[in-house]
Design an enzyme around this catalytic site. Structure first.
Site, PDB file in Angstrom:
ATOM      1  N   GLU A  76      30.392  -4.933  62.462  1.00 48.85           N
ATOM      2  CA  GLU A  76      31.398  -5.974  62.274  1.00 48.85           C
ATOM      3  C   GLU A  76      32.279  -6.061  63.525  1.00 48.85           C
ATOM      4  O   GLU A  76      33.378  -6.607  63.484  1.00 48.85           O
ATOM      5  CB  GLU A  76      32.243  -5.717  61.024  1.00 48.85           C
ATOM      6  N   CYS A 118      31.605  -3.308  56.263  1.00 51.97           N
ATOM      7  CA  CYS A 118      31.065  -1.955  56.395  1.00 51.97           C
ATOM      8  C   CYS A 118      29.762  -1.735  55.639  1.00 51.97           C
ATOM      9  O   CYS A 118      29.144  -0.682  55.768  1.00 51.97           O
ATOM     10  CB  CYS A 118      32.106  -0.945  55.906  1.00 51.97           C
ATOM     11  N   TYR A 133      42.979  -2.033  64.569  1.00 54.79           N
ATOM     12  CA  TYR A 133      44.002  -2.692  63.757  1.00 54.79           C
ATOM     13  C   TYR A 133      45.253  -3.011  64.557  1.00 54.79           C
ATOM     14  O   TYR A 133      46.116  -3.743  64.095  1.00 54.79           O
ATOM     15  CB  TYR A 133      44.366  -1.823  62.553  1.00 54.79           C
ATOM     16  N   HIS A 140      31.190   6.000  51.464  1.00 55.89           N
ATOM     17  CA  HIS A 140      31.704   5.315  52.646  1.00 55.89           C
ATOM     18  C   HIS A 140      33.144   5.791  52.857  1.00 55.89           C
ATOM     19  O   HIS A 140      33.968   5.720  51.947  1.00 55.89           O
ATOM     20  CB  HIS A 140      31.663   3.804  52.414  1.00 55.89           C
TER      21      HIS A 140
END
Length: 385
Positions: free
Chosen positions: A79, A111, A143, A233
C-alpha cells in the site's frame, strides 16, 4: 497436492530508533509506547530506500538458479506504491536479474494484500505444479512526525516462495473472508501519509477476527485446542493481544496459556521493526517460528486484516525442517545502526515522496544491495550495489 510457503526471508532498513528516546523527545511516558502500544524500536527509512529496494533485498535471499528456472510470477503486495500505473514488481524483477518471461503484478488492499497474493499464488501453482510463485509483501508505514500514529510507523519486506513442495507451511483449503466498506484507515492519492481513526480501526480489527474465526469454527468444527498458535497481523503488537484476549475472554486453562505464549513469540520481531503493513502478519509468522518450540505437524491459524476493510482467517500445517528455509531475522536486526531522533526526522523529511523534481541522492552511506539513486525525468532510478 500440498501447496504452501516453501521459503521465507525478511529485509528492513539498516537504521532504527529506540521508541523510549522518541518518547522523551515528544514528552510522552515511554510506557505509553512500550506497554500501551507494545513497540520498542522502529525501522527508519533513508531517502535511498523504498518498497522496491526493500522488496528486492528480501527476495534476493531466496534466489537460487533452481528457483529462477521455475519462477513463473512475481506478486508484490503493497500500500506504499511508487507509481499509479507501473507495478513495482517489474522494478524488482529487473533488480533481481530475472528472465523476461516472468509475469509481474502488484496488488493493493491495505495490509491484506499479502494474503491475497498468497491465495492467488496457490491457484497458479495448482494449475502448474512445476512452477513457483514469488510473493513479496513490502511497505513503508508513514503517519507523519509528531502525530498520534508516529509510534506505529515502520518499514520492511517479507518475501515468500509458494510451491507444490512447501518446506515451511502447507496451507489448508478452508479459509474465511470478510469484506465491508469501512473508513477506518485510508490514504488519498494526493497524500504521502495515511489517515487513520485508530480506536475505531482497532475495534473493527477485533470484530473482524471474531467473525471470521467463529465462521471458521462452524465450517470445520475446530476449536482453540486444535492450534499450536494463532498468528495475527500486527501493525502494533498490542493489536494482536486485543484480538486474542477478546476471543479467549477469561479463559486461563492450558490451551489459553499456549496461545498467549505463542502470541508473545510472534510479537518479538514486530516490536523491533514496527508496522510493515502487508508484511506484518508474515513477519509475525517468522517471529513465531524462530522464537517458539514448534513441531512438524502443528496447525497454525493466521488472521490477515486490511483496513477498508478485508479480513481472512486461514490455516497451515508446519513442515519438517522449516527453520532451514528461513533467514535469521534476529541476527539481521542486531546489525542495524541506531540513529538519533534528529537524524530520523531529517531522513523522514527528505524522502522522495510525490515530488516531481529531479533528485540525485548521495549513496555513500547506504550499503544495502539495492538503492534508490534518485529521480530523473519523472522516473525513479534504481541501482544494484
Amino acid at each position: 497436492m500440498k501447496i504452501g510457503i516453501d521459503r521465507m526471508a525478511f529485509a528492513t532498513t539498516n537504521e532504527y530508533i529506540d521508541l523510549r528516546e522518541l518518547a522523551k523527545v515528544r514528552g510522552v511516558d515511554p510506557n505509553k509506547y512500550t506497554i500501551g502500544i507494545g513497540q520498542d524500536q522502529q525501522a527508519v527509512v533513508p531517502p535511498t530506500q523504498d518498497i522496491v529496494t526493500l522488496g528486492a533485498a528480501a527476495a534476493r535471499k531466496l534466489m537460487t538458479k533452481q528457483v529462477g528456472d521455475h519462477l513463473s510470477t512475481i506478486i508484490v503486495a503493497t500500500e506504499s506504491g511508487v507509481d499509479n500505473s507501473k507495478a513495482s514488481a517489474i522494478n524488482i524483477k529487473e533488480l533481481l536479474g530475472l528472465n523476461d518471461y516472468v509475469r509481474a503484478v502488484e496488488l493493493k488492499e491495505a495490509c491484506y494484500a499479502g494474503t491475497a497474493g498468497i491465495q492467488f499464488a496457490r491457484g497458479l501453482v495448482a494449475l502448474h505444479p512445476q512452477e513457483t510463485v514469488l510473493v513479496i509483501a513490502t511497505d513503508i508505514a508513514r503517519y507523519g512526525l509528531q502525530t498520534a500514529g508516529e509510534v506505529t510507523q515502520g518499514a520492511g519486506a517479507v518475501a515468500m516462495l509458494i510451491s507444490a513442495t512447501p518446506h515451511i507451511l502447507a496451507i489448508e483449503p478452508t479459509s474465511v473472508n470478510l469484506t465491508k466498506d469501512v473508513m477506518d484507515f485510508w490514504r488519498p492519492l494526493y497524500a504521502t501519509e495515511a489517515m487513520v481513526d485508530g480506536k475505531y480501526s482497532t475495534n473493527v480489527y477485533v470484530d473482524f477476527f471474531k467473525q471470521v474465526f467463529t465462521r471458521y469454527q462452524m465450517m470445520t468444527g475446530r476449536q482453540f485446542n486444535d492450534f499450536a498458535g494463532l498468528i495475527f497481523h500486527l501493525p502494533f503488537t498490542k493489536m494482536g493481544k486485543k484480538a486474542l484476549e477478546g476471543a479467549l475472554g477469561d479463559r486461563h486453562d492450558q490451551v489459553a496459556t499456549r496461545l498467549r505464549t505463542a502470541l508473545t513469540a510472534s510479537q518479538l520481531y514486530c516490536r523491533q521493526v514496527g508496522n510493515v503493513y502487508t508484511g506484518s502478519l508474515y513477519l509475525a509468522l517468522l517471529s513465531f517460528l524462530q522464537n517458539r518450540q514448534v513441531n512438524a505437524g502443528d496447525r497454525l491459524g493466521l488472521f490477515s486484516y486490511g483496513s477498508g476493510a478485508e479480513g481472512e482467517f486461514y490455516t497451515g500445517i508446519v513442515q519438517p525442517h522449516f527453520l532451514d528455509h528461513t533467514n535469521d531475522v534476529q541476527a539481521m536486526l542486531q546489525k542495524r545502526h541506531q540513529v538519533s531522533i534528529t537524524e530520523y526526522e531529517d531522513m523522514f523529511n527528505h524522502q522522495l515522496g510525490m515530488d516531481e523534481q529531479d533528485v540525485e541522492f548521495d549513496l555513500s552511506n547506504d550499503h544495502a544491495p539495492f538503492v534508490l539513486a534518485g529521480q530523473k525525468n519523472h522516473q525513479r532510478i534504481y541501482k544494484r550495489q
